[in-house]
Design a protein around this motif. Structure first.
Motif, PDB file in Angstrom:
ATOM      1  N   GLY A  85       0.822  -1.211   0.000  1.00  0.00           N
ATOM      2  CA  GLY A  85       0.000   0.000   0.000  1.00  0.00           C
ATOM      3  C   GLY A  85       0.851   1.253   0.000  1.00  0.00           C
ATOM      4  N   THR A  86       0.229   2.363  -0.362  1.00  0.00           N
ATOM      5  CA  THR A  86       0.911   3.658  -0.398  1.00  0.00           C
ATOM      6  C   THR A  86       0.213   4.626   0.544  1.00  0.00           C
ATOM      7  OG1 THR A  86      -0.439   4.442  -2.250  1.00  0.00           O
ATOM      8  CG2 THR A  86       1.627   3.303  -2.781  1.00  0.00           C
ATOM      9  N   SER A  87       0.980   5.587   1.043  1.00  0.00           N
ATOM     10  CA  SER A  87       0.459   6.592   1.974  1.00  0.00           C
ATOM     11  C   SER A  87       0.349   7.942   1.282  1.00  0.00           C
ATOM     12  CB  SER A  87       1.378   6.716   3.193  1.00  0.00           C
ATOM     13  OG  SER A  87       1.488   5.484   3.867  1.00  0.00           O
ATOM     14  N   LYS A  95      -3.412   3.914  -2.441  1.00  0.00           N
ATOM     15  CA  LYS A  95      -3.567   2.874  -3.456  1.00  0.00           C
ATOM     16  C   LYS A  95      -3.007   1.552  -2.954  1.00  0.00           C
ATOM     17  CE  LYS A  95      -3.284   6.077  -7.365  1.00  0.00           C
ATOM     18  NZ  LYS A  95      -2.560   6.418  -8.607  1.00  0.00           N
ATOM     19  N   LEU A  96      -3.555   0.482  -3.510  1.00  0.00           N
ATOM     20  CA  LEU A  96      -3.027  -0.859  -3.327  1.00  0.00           C
ATOM     21  C   LEU A  96      -2.348  -1.234  -4.643  1.00  0.00           C
ATOM     22  CD1 LEU A  96      -3.126  -2.898  -0.968  1.00  0.00           C
ATOM     23  CD2 LEU A  96      -4.955  -4.070  -2.180  1.00  0.00           C
ATOM     24  N   VAL A  97      -1.035  -1.435  -4.608  1.00  0.00           N
ATOM     25  CA  VAL A  97      -0.230  -1.611  -5.813  1.00  0.00           C
ATOM     26  C   VAL A  97       0.178  -3.072  -5.924  1.00  0.00           C
ATOM     27  CG1 VAL A  97       1.746  -0.767  -7.110  1.00  0.00           C
ATOM     28  CG2 VAL A  97       0.607   0.736  -5.472  1.00  0.00           C
ATOM     29  N   PHE A  98       0.062  -3.622  -7.154  1.00  0.00           N
ATOM     30  CA  PHE A  98       0.393  -5.018  -7.423  1.00  0.00           C
ATOM     31  C   PHE A  98       1.606  -5.068  -8.358  1.00  0.00           C
ATOM     32  CE2 PHE A  98      -3.982  -4.879  -6.248  1.00  0.00           C
ATOM     33  CZ  PHE A  98      -4.235  -6.060  -5.560  1.00  0.00           C
ATOM     34  N   ARG A 104       7.776 -12.130 -11.334  1.00  0.00           N
ATOM     35  CA  ARG A 104       8.774 -12.580 -12.307  1.00  0.00           C
ATOM     36  C   ARG A 104       9.511 -11.417 -12.940  1.00  0.00           C
ATOM     37  NH1 ARG A 104       8.045 -13.636 -17.634  1.00  0.00           N
ATOM     38  NH2 ARG A 104       5.812 -13.330 -17.356  1.00  0.00           N
ATOM     39  N   THR A 105       8.788 -10.341 -13.276  1.00  0.00           N
ATOM     40  CA  THR A 105       9.411  -9.180 -13.923  1.00  0.00           C
ATOM     41  C   THR A 105       9.446  -7.948 -13.035  1.00  0.00           C
ATOM     42  OG1 THR A 105       7.279  -8.531 -14.876  1.00  0.00           O
ATOM     43  CG2 THR A 105       8.678 -10.015 -16.181  1.00  0.00           C
ATOM     44  N   PHE A 106       8.695  -7.957 -11.927  1.00  0.00           N
ATOM     45  CA  PHE A 106       8.581  -6.847 -10.979  1.00  0.00           C
ATOM     46  C   PHE A 106       8.051  -5.583 -11.656  1.00  0.00           C
ATOM     47  CE2 PHE A 106       9.885  -4.642  -7.014  1.00  0.00           C
ATOM     48  CZ  PHE A 106       9.401  -5.597  -6.150  1.00  0.00           C
ATOM     49  N   GLN A 107       7.126  -5.777 -12.590  1.00  0.00           N
ATOM     50  CA  GLN A 107       6.459  -4.645 -13.217  1.00  0.00           C
ATOM     51  C   GLN A 107       5.208  -4.286 -12.422  1.00  0.00           C
ATOM     52  OE1 GLN A 107       5.654  -5.625 -17.276  1.00  0.00           O
ATOM     53  NE2 GLN A 107       7.788  -5.445 -17.923  1.00  0.00           N
ATOM     54  N   ARG A 108       4.884  -3.005 -12.442  1.00  0.00           N
ATOM     55  CA  ARG A 108       3.688  -2.503 -11.749  1.00  0.00           C
ATOM     56  C   ARG A 108       2.491  -2.780 -12.645  1.00  0.00           C
ATOM     57  NH1 ARG A 108       4.085   3.188  -8.557  1.00  0.00           N
ATOM     58  NH2 ARG A 108       2.027   3.256  -7.583  1.00  0.00           N
ATOM     59  N   VAL A 109       1.799  -3.901 -12.376  1.00  0.00           N
ATOM     60  CA  VAL A 109       0.792  -4.394 -13.314  1.00  0.00           C
ATOM     61  C   VAL A 109      -0.621  -3.932 -12.973  1.00  0.00           C
ATOM     62  CG1 VAL A 109       2.138  -6.409 -13.977  1.00  0.00           C
ATOM     63  CG2 VAL A 109       0.630  -6.554 -11.995  1.00  0.00           C
ATOM     64  N   TYR A 110      -0.893  -3.517 -11.722  1.00  0.00           N
ATOM     65  CA  TYR A 110      -2.275  -3.202 -11.374  1.00  0.00           C
ATOM     66  C   TYR A 110      -2.291  -2.307 -10.140  1.00  0.00           C
ATOM     67  CZ  TYR A 110      -7.325  -4.019 -11.126  1.00  0.00           C
ATOM     68  OH  TYR A 110      -8.688  -3.867 -11.135  1.00  0.00           O
ATOM     69  N   GLU A 111      -3.345  -1.478 -10.046  1.00  0.00           N
ATOM     70  CA  GLU A 111      -3.541  -0.581  -8.905  1.00  0.00           C
ATOM     71  C   GLU A 111      -5.020  -0.532  -8.551  1.00  0.00           C
ATOM     72  OE1 GLU A 111      -2.085   3.255  -9.818  1.00  0.00           O
ATOM     73  OE2 GLU A 111       0.043   2.716  -9.709  1.00  0.00           O
ATOM     74  N   ILE A 112      -5.295  -0.339  -7.270  1.00  0.00           N
ATOM     75  CA  ILE A 112      -6.667  -0.166  -6.786  1.00  0.00           C
ATOM     76  C   ILE A 112      -6.695   1.076  -5.905  1.00  0.00           C
ATOM     77  CG2 ILE A 112      -8.571  -1.163  -5.482  1.00  0.00           C
ATOM     78  CD1 ILE A 112      -7.485  -3.907  -6.032  1.00  0.00           C
ATOM     79  N   ASP A 113      -7.552   2.029  -6.247  1.00  0.00           N
ATOM     80  CA  ASP A 113      -7.753   3.210  -5.401  1.00  0.00           C
ATOM     81  C   ASP A 113      -8.644   2.810  -4.224  1.00  0.00           C
ATOM     82  OD1 ASP A 113      -6.217   4.805  -7.015  1.00  0.00           O
ATOM     83  OD2 ASP A 113      -7.903   5.501  -8.228  1.00  0.00           O
TER      84      ASP A 113
END
Length: 651
Positions: A438-440, A449-452, A456-465
């Motif tokens: 999560g982010t502050s 946000k909740l960041v996913f 395997r690649t450590f890419q930022r693939v999804y976010e939830i507000d």
């Protein structure tokens, strides 16, 4: 004598079995010669009978078909004679061709009997060579797939491969914990109960199976009095909860909130922390052992990591002392067990991550001294489900991934993840393909946000507000496949998918909100006084329904209140506007007689009338009473005029 034995035996075989011997052995067939079977001859016989039967059935079906065709021809000749002739010719030609084909089939069956073994062939197969791989025998092949179906199958395969499609975020419910930060979340292994803790010192219990759409906690308590709750975790059996607060003593409570044990506090005047029996400073976090029942771990500001047993609260089991490369003390900010429980990992304030063998407390097995920036509090370290990867959430707004087998540099690193809480955590997805954190945010400066991240690649693939506040805690339960989130504005949110998730929030969403019964609101609270005298002790409270039935039979409790009396009083009751003295007193007894006016002004209001027409006191003292003189208030201008000259000169 030796020659006579076999001759007698042959004689007995020729004559038949001995009846006495058969009776003695217990069955009549004893002594008979066994029959011999020729299997090849039997198979040949069954094959021939099967061929004969199939031939007869084919001939019978052909005759039936010919008879039906002749009837159809006769009917068609009666209706259309001209067309019937041509049909007759065609049918005759067809019948002749079929006769020839049937004769050929008979000859072929005579020549190769192996082709007609088993049940008879259908009529469509007449005149065709028997092929057991034909569609009519084994069934038609499925039609080829359309392009749309192929595309749908490819999409399904891509969804299975893409871990983002497995995130259960289509629905959510919100649990109102309070108004302050939810700093701790815990979910039991079965996923039946959720426990939340916050900066308001409260720990609340939520039961998904017993909760309705109102989403209310069934129990709330303050186990650590005036200390903020920092960590809550269920044991691996789900019967105990580890409560870590801002105090130096961790507590263990059961599922209903009753205290099981409390760790002892150490002696803060002893220099060597290994010689004390417990922590001497504020705690940071704690964790249960994943395999051993009753063992847990805590870390504190006294620069130690201690393991405990529930059965022995008076002294810790072992002590781990993190050290810098120069051998100085360093405070651990978070700690955790590996999935198998053999390793203990701790992150320290100098930015290092140290990992010990659980049975060796002296030197760490792995030590990386610059995992995160020095001086920042690493808020979380957690192991993956396969046990090979470690994720760390740093106070330097970063998330890093480490391989335990090569603990010399991070596998991946992600920055730009602001955090303002010392317990912002991260977790792995149940299939180990995603990492969540999560982010502050500052108040009124966006949404948390909740960041996913893909592992395997450590890419930022999804976010939830999530909400307009910071995201502090996140928990992805592997059994329920639901994500629990604790926020900075006192909310605990549960994200789920009706198709991908199991139980949990799905149980309470479908239940309608229960209306409060009128009987429950009218019943008085029962005061328990176990040590009161019998004459003052209240009777034992019964159920609500029985109590209402009993009160209904009581003439005093079931008496209808009388309406107010209109007009003069009657029956011993005072009327609202009666003319008696008692009614006047009742009406005026509660009147406000206070006078907020100035008493001096009230007296001087009558001064002139009293001077002109004295009636009470003045006539008696008319000769001896001095003349009344009142002080006069001068204005600021008059005061300035009356000032002496020496004051004016001084000014």
């Amino acid at each position: 004598m030796e020659r006579s034995g076999p001759s007698e035996a042959t004689g007995s075989d020729a004559s038949g079995p001995d009846p006495q011997l058969a009776v003695t052995m217990g069955f009549t067939g004893f002594g008979k010669k066994a029959r011999t079977f020729d299997l090849e001859a039997m198979f040949e016989q069954t094959r021939r009978t099967a061929v004969e039967r199939s031939r007869k059935t084919l001939e019978a079906r052909e005759k039936e078909e010919e008879m039906s065709r002749e009837k159809e021809l006769r009917q068609s000749e009666d209706i259309e004679p001209t067309s019937s002739r041509s049909n007759v010719v065609r049918d005759c030609s067809k019948s002749s061709s079929r006769d020839t084909s049937s004769s050929e089939s008979e000859e072929s069956s005579d020549s190769s009997d192996d082709e007609l073994i088993g049940p008879p062939l259908p009529p469509k197969m007449v005149g065709k060579p028997v092929n057991f791989m034909d569609e009519d025998i084994l069934g038609a092949l499925p039609p080829p797939l359309n392009e749309e179906e192929e595309a749908e199958e490819e999409e399904e395969e891509e969804e299975e491969e893409n871990p983002v499609h497995k995130i259960p975020d289509s629905h959510e419910i919100t649990l109102k914990h309070g108004t302050k930060t939810v700093s701790a979340l815990g979910l039991d292994p079965s996923g039946a109960r959720l426990v939340t803790g916050g900066y308001d010192y409260d720990v609340k219990f939520w039961d998904f199976a017993g909760m309705d759409a109102s989403f209310k906690a069934f129990r709330s308590l303050q186990p650590c009095e005036c200390h903020q709750i920092k960590s809550l975790q269920y044991s691996n059996t789900g019967d105990m909860i580890l409560v870590v607060s801002g105090s130096s003593q961790a507590k263990v409570i059961d599922r209903d909130g009753f205290e099981v044990m409390e760790c002892i506090k150490g002696d803060q005047y002893i220099v060597d922390m290994a010689n004390t029996k417990g922590h001497t400073a504020m705690l940071h976090t704690g964790s249960w052992h994943p395999k051993i029942k009753g063992e847990f771990m805590t870390c504190s500001n006294d620069a130690t990591v201690r393991t405990w047993e529930v059965e022995n609260p008076k002294k810790q089991k072992s002590v781990f002392k993190p050290r810098t490369m120069q051998g100085k003390k360093v405070i651990p900010t978070t700690c955790t067990y590996s999935r198998d429980g053999n390793l203990i990992a701790a992150a320290c304030q100098n930015g290092s991550i140290q990992i010990w063998d659980r049975n060796l407390t002296v030197h760490p097995k792995f030590h990386y001294k610059q995992a995160h920036d020095s001086g920042t509090d690493t808020s979380c370290v957690t192991f993956s489900y396969d046990g090979n990867v470690l994720a760390s959430r740093g106070g330097d707004d970063s998330l890093k991934l480490w391989d335990i087998r090569q603990f010399n540099k991070p596998l991946f690193s992600a920055s730009g993840l602001p955090t303002m809480f010392p317990m912002t955590d991260c977790c792995f997805s149940p299939d180990d393909k995603l990492i969540v954190t999560g982010t502050s945010v500052q108040r009124g400066c966006g949404s948390g946000k909740l960041v996913f991240f893909e592992r395997r690649t450590f890419q930022r693939v999804y976010e939830i507000d999530i909400t307009d506040a910071s995201v502090v805690r996140c928990l992805w339960h592997p059994k329920l496949n639901q994500i629990m989130v604790g926020t900075g504005n006192g909310l605990a949110k549960v994200y789920y998918d009706p198709n991908k998730s199991q139980r949990g929030a799905k149980l309470c969403v479908v239940k309608t909100q229960r209306k409060a019964k009128q009987a429950e609101t009218l019943t008085q609270d029962y005061i328990i006084t176990p040590h009161a005298l019998p004459m003052f002790r209240e009777p034992r409270q019964r159920s609500t329904r029985k109590q209402l039935e009993k009160d209904r039979l009581d003439p005093l409790k079931s008496h209808k209140p009388e309406p107010p009396v209109a007009g003069p009083g009657r029956g011993g009751r005072v009327g609202t506007h009666g003319g008696t003295l008692s009614s006047y007193i009742v009406k005026n007894i509660a009147l406000d007689k206070t006078d907020d006016s100035n008493p001096r002004e009230a007296i001087l209001r009558h001064a002139k009338a009293a001077e002109d027409n004295p009636y009470w006191v003045s006539p008696a003292y008319s000769k001896t009473q001095p003349k009344t003189m009142f002080a006069q208030v001068e204005s600021d201008d008059e005061e300035a005029k009356n000032e002496p000259e020496w004051k004016k000169r001084k000014i």
